[in-house]
Design a protein around this motif. Structure first.
Motif, short mmCIF file in Angstrom:
data_model
loop_
_atom_site.label_atom_id
_atom_site.label_comp_id
_atom_site.label_asym_id
_atom_site.label_seq_id
_atom_site.Cartn_x
_atom_site.Cartn_y
_atom_site.Cartn_z
N ASN A 405 13.81 4.76 -0.95
CA ASN A 405 13.89 3.33 -0.22
C ASN A 405 12.48 2.67 -0.42
OD1 ASN A 405 16.65 3.36 0.45
ND2 ASN A 405 16.21 4.34 2.36
N PHE A 406 11.50 3.49 -0.32
CA PHE A 406 10.10 2.92 -0.18
C PHE A 406 9.96 2.33 -1.62
CE2 PHE A 406 5.77 3.70 -1.88
CZ PHE A 406 5.06 3.01 -1.10
N ARG A 427 14.24 -11.72 3.06
CA ARG A 427 15.10 -10.80 2.67
C ARG A 427 14.83 -9.49 2.46
NH1 ARG A 427 20.05 -8.82 2.93
NH2 ARG A 427 20.64 -7.96 1.06
N ILE A 428 13.69 -9.31 1.97
CA ILE A 428 13.03 -7.94 1.76
C ILE A 428 12.73 -7.29 3.43
CG2 ILE A 428 10.87 -6.77 1.13
CD1 ILE A 428 12.35 -7.50 -1.25
N ARG A 429 12.18 -7.97 4.25
CA ARG A 429 12.27 -7.65 5.43
C ARG A 429 13.37 -7.14 6.14
NH1 ARG A 429 8.12 -7.86 9.58
NH2 ARG A 429 7.05 -9.50 8.25
N ARG A 442 5.49 1.54 7.66
CA ARG A 442 4.42 0.85 8.23
C ARG A 442 3.57 0.08 7.09
NH1 ARG A 442 0.94 2.67 12.80
NH2 ARG A 442 -1.19 1.50 12.45
N TRP A 443 3.13 0.85 5.84
CA TRP A 443 2.53 0.30 4.65
C TRP A 443 3.30 -0.85 4.23
CZ3 TRP A 443 2.82 -0.46 -0.53
CH2 TRP A 443 1.46 -0.56 -1.17
N LEU A 444 4.42 -0.94 3.80
CA LEU A 444 5.27 -1.88 3.37
C LEU A 444 5.22 -3.19 4.32
CD1 LEU A 444 8.36 0.06 2.15
CD2 LEU A 444 6.45 -0.94 0.78
N ALA A 449 3.51 -8.65 5.43
CA ALA A 449 2.66 -9.66 6.50
C ALA A 449 1.54 -9.99 5.53
CB ALA A 449 2.25 -8.69 7.56
N ALA A 450 0.97 -9.64 4.73
CA ALA A 450 -0.28 -9.97 3.97
C ALA A 450 0.42 -11.13 3.01
CB ALA A 450 -0.72 -9.04 3.02
#
Length: 454
Positions: A405-406, A427-429, A442-444, A449-450
């Protein structure tokens, strides 16, 4: 045997932790053991090999005897099993009582009353009963209550330990399914407050409940009990129980509760302060990696560096430099020095599966961060990684899904970042929120957000 003495020194000086015991080494050993004989060839013949093997066998027998004698010195059980019955058989009642009274007194001075303690107390009480019977005093006095009490707690603690071990293996592998249900067989014993109030019984039961429910309330109760009963819990169990608490926090993070990263860091700090990191003179390299990465995720970079240096020499020598290099790379990565991190990761040799997986993932993260334009080779690297997670037999089903998934989300973010897809960040979120597990949600979310503010 002078030849065995020579062989022992040669093995210690030239083979142990230095090189494999191959044909060339065997020929060299034989030549030095028997300097007056004809010098052997590069490979020993059958007769020479048999002579060497007999000496190796004799040396191994001595080593085994040494281990048994050392175990007897450190453990009361052989004395209880072998000496006590022999004394009774020879009618040495006074000497037996001197030994048993002294050993009971010594056992009772121990702050930790674990399964081994109750096993030894039970064995002593069993021989005391034989002594009373032999001397015709069993009707006047007996020790049945003490005998039964120690046997019950020995059995109870061993059964609970087996249950925790089974649940731990089941949790880690994701595919083992044990039919062991210790609690059903010990329900009657758990009705007695004298047993349920024992600190280790409380800790075992709380750990079992945490494995079965993953309840935050049970997690908090476990931490309270670990702190409250620290002085009476064996080091091995404290290490295991803290690891269980960390596993709970990891489960919570994979389920979307990202703030649990601070709980994990706090638990590692406790383990460090209580000298629970090192096991049997070595630091487990998986634990060291997890501690360093967790510290970095909460931006405790200096603490991570100090800890890495402190435990560096406690890593097994065969993988020490590769482990050190990986963790330096991890610290550089989380400090956003991606070029240094990529360089460190590229220099790492074989360590184990966990390090291999982490190295691959971090290299892909470096490629994502450093890439100024879309490159198909980078996308191919993502696809290769996805196949690795899907097909690797040693990964549990849950971990396969979390890493897959990551990787899939990372591939989509890479396309969006370089405008190589019509898919939107919204859509990714949504996809990320729908995933039940993700190895680094968390990293994704940080990357999403960036891109939203870019």
């Amino acid at each position: 045997d002078k030849y065995i003495n020579v062989l022992f020194e040669l093995l210690r000086e030239t083979v142990l932790h230095k090189r494999s015991y191959d044909a060339a080494v065997q020929a060299k050993l034989y030549g030095k053991m028997f300097p007056d004989s004809e010098k052997p060839k590069a490979v020993l013949n059958k007769q020479e090999r048999n002579v060497l093997q007999k000496k190796i066998g004799a040396l191994k027998q001595l080593a085994e005897q040494f281990l048994m004698i050392e175990a007897q010195r450190q453990n009361l059980s052989p004395k209880v099993d072998l000496l006590y019955p022999a004394l009774l058989e020879r009618k040495q009642s006074k000497l037996f009582r001197r030994h048993s009274n002294k050993d009971i007194k010594q056992l009772n001075l121990a702050s930790i009353q674990d399964a081994l303690y109750f096993e030894q107390r039970y064995k002593i009480e069993a021989v005391i009963m034989d002594y009373l019977h032999q001397n015709g005093r069993l009707m006047e006095e007996d020790n049945l209550q003490d005998l039964n009490h120690h046997l019950d707690l020995f059995y109870l603690l061993k059964k609970l330990d087996l249950q925790v071990t089974a649940l731990s293996l089941q949790w880690v592998s994701g595919k083992k399914d044990y039919e062991i249900n210790s609690l059903k067989t010990i329900d009657v014993l758990l009705e007695f407050p004298a047993y349920t109030e024992h600190p280790l019984v409380q800790l075992y039961l709380t750990n079992i409940e945490l494995y079965q429910t993953q309840s935050p309330q049970t997690y908090e109760r476990l931490l309270v009990l670990l702190d409250q009963h620290s002085s009476v819990t064996p080091t091995r169990l404290r290490q295991h129980f803290y690891a269980n608490a960390i596993n709970h926090c990891t489960h919570q993070m994979k389920s979307g509760h990202l703030n649990y990263i601070h709980n994990i860091f706090a638990l590692y700090k406790i383990m460090h302060e209580k000298n629970l990191i090192i096991e049997e003179d070595f630091v487990p390299i998986g634990r060291l990696k997890n501690i360093v990465i967790t510290a970095c995720k909460v931006e405790e970079f200096e603490w991570a560096k100090q800890l890495l240096e402190q435990y560096r020499k406690s890593v097994q020598k065969t993988v020490r430099e590769n482990v050190y290099r990986f963790n330096l790379g991890a610290i550089a990565f989380y400090q956003k020095d991606f070029e240094t991190a990529h360089e460190k990761f590229s220099q790492i040799g074989p360590i184990n599966l966990a390090y291999d997986v982490n190295t691959r993932v971090l290299i892909l993260k470096c490629l994502y961060e450093n890439g100024s334009a879309y490159h198909e080779p980078t996308m191919q690297g993502f696809r290769t990684m996805e196949r690795f997670f899907k097909t690797h037999k040693s990964l549990s089903a849950r971990n396969k899904r979390a890493f897959k998934n990551f990787t899939r989300i990372l591939m989509n973010l890479y396309r969006i970042r370089h405008r190589a897809t019509k898919m939107t960040l919204e859509r990714i979120r949504e996809k990320l929120d729908q995933q039940d597990v993700n190895s680094d949600k968390r990293w994704l979310l940080e990357k999403i957000a960036a891109l939203e503010v870019a």
